[in-house]
Design an enzyme around this catalytic site. Structure first.
Site, mmCIF file in Angstrom:
data_model
loop_
_atom_site.group_PDB
_atom_site.id
_atom_site.type_symbol
_atom_site.label_atom_id
_atom_site.label_comp_id
_atom_site.label_asym_id
_atom_site.label_seq_id
_atom_site.Cartn_x
_atom_site.Cartn_y
_atom_site.Cartn_z
ATOM 1 N N HIS A 24 0.827 -1.205 0.000
ATOM 2 C CA HIS A 24 0.000 0.000 0.000
ATOM 3 C C HIS A 24 0.863 1.257 0.000
ATOM 4 C CE1 HIS A 24 -3.899 -2.021 1.627
ATOM 5 N NE2 HIS A 24 -3.420 -2.604 0.545
ATOM 6 N N GLU A 68 0.730 4.017 1.732
ATOM 7 C CA GLU A 68 1.136 4.539 3.041
ATOM 8 C C GLU A 68 2.402 3.860 3.542
ATOM 9 O OE1 GLU A 68 -1.811 3.380 1.963
ATOM 10 O OE2 GLU A 68 -3.377 3.864 3.413
ATOM 11 N N CYS A 104 -6.201 1.365 5.429
ATOM 12 C CA CYS A 104 -6.687 0.086 5.948
ATOM 13 C C CYS A 104 -6.086 -0.141 7.336
ATOM 14 C CB CYS A 104 -6.297 -1.045 5.002
ATOM 15 S SG CYS A 104 -4.519 -1.409 4.984
ATOM 16 N N CYS A 128 -2.211 -0.435 7.354
ATOM 17 C CA CYS A 128 -1.555 0.865 7.197
ATOM 18 C C CYS A 128 -1.750 1.734 8.436
ATOM 19 C CB CYS A 128 -2.062 1.560 5.942
ATOM 20 S SG CYS A 128 -1.503 0.720 4.436
#
Length: 162
Positions: A83, A85, A111, A114
């Site tokens: 991801h 992040e 999410c 993250c």
């Protein structure tokens, strides 16, 4: 009335920076090879300096040739893709850049995975759109993320993304 003018100007200036970083998230997100979502992240220091960026995609050196790695409905994609992040956080770590107390701008709500990375890395602020209520695969993860960020006292704002 004059006393309020500097506060108003400061708020307008701050709003412009929030919008700029939100736009930058979208620009960086465009670099993603993900077929479902293009997500970008920008980590910003207190002096509005960019400390790190990231987008969702395969790890460095991992081949994008096998299209099964992109398949979201089966969940296969979640084994292969990182991801935005966490990529931004890893980028800062790779360069030896401190991100403690910084803000992260993300063009999608984080999410749970993250959110844990945001908390553990010492980031202090999250700027992102509201939770996408219709994601399906990550609905429960988004709700857990919101709870964790709140309990960890990480400020979440949608400024710049609305």
């Amino acid at each position: 009335m004059k006393k309020d003018q500097p506060n108003k100007r400061q708020a307008e200036k701050q709003g412009r920076w929030h919008r700029r970083f939100a736009i930058l998230c979208d620009h960086i997100a465009a670099w993603s090879e993900d077929v479902d979502y293009h997500v970008g992240a920008v980590i910003v220091g207190k002096a509005l300096e960019i400390r790190a960026t990231g987008f969702n995609g395969l790890p460095r050196g991992v081949s994008a040739q096998d299209k099964k790695r992109f398949h979201r409905p089966s969940g296969e994609k979640f084994f292969w893709f990182e991801h935005a992040e966490r990529n931004a956080i890893y980028h800062a770590a790779r360069l030896g850049v401190s991100i403690e107390g910084c803000a992260i701008y993300i063009n999608r709500f984080p999410c749970a995975d993250c959110a844990r990375a945001i908390i553990q890395s010492g980031l202090g602020y999250v700027f992102c759109p509201p939770i996408d209520e219709d994601d399906g695969m990550l609905d429960k993860s988004f709700k857990a993320a919101a709870t964790m960020l709140e309990e960890a006292h990480i400020a979440v704002s949608h400024e710049g993304f609305l």
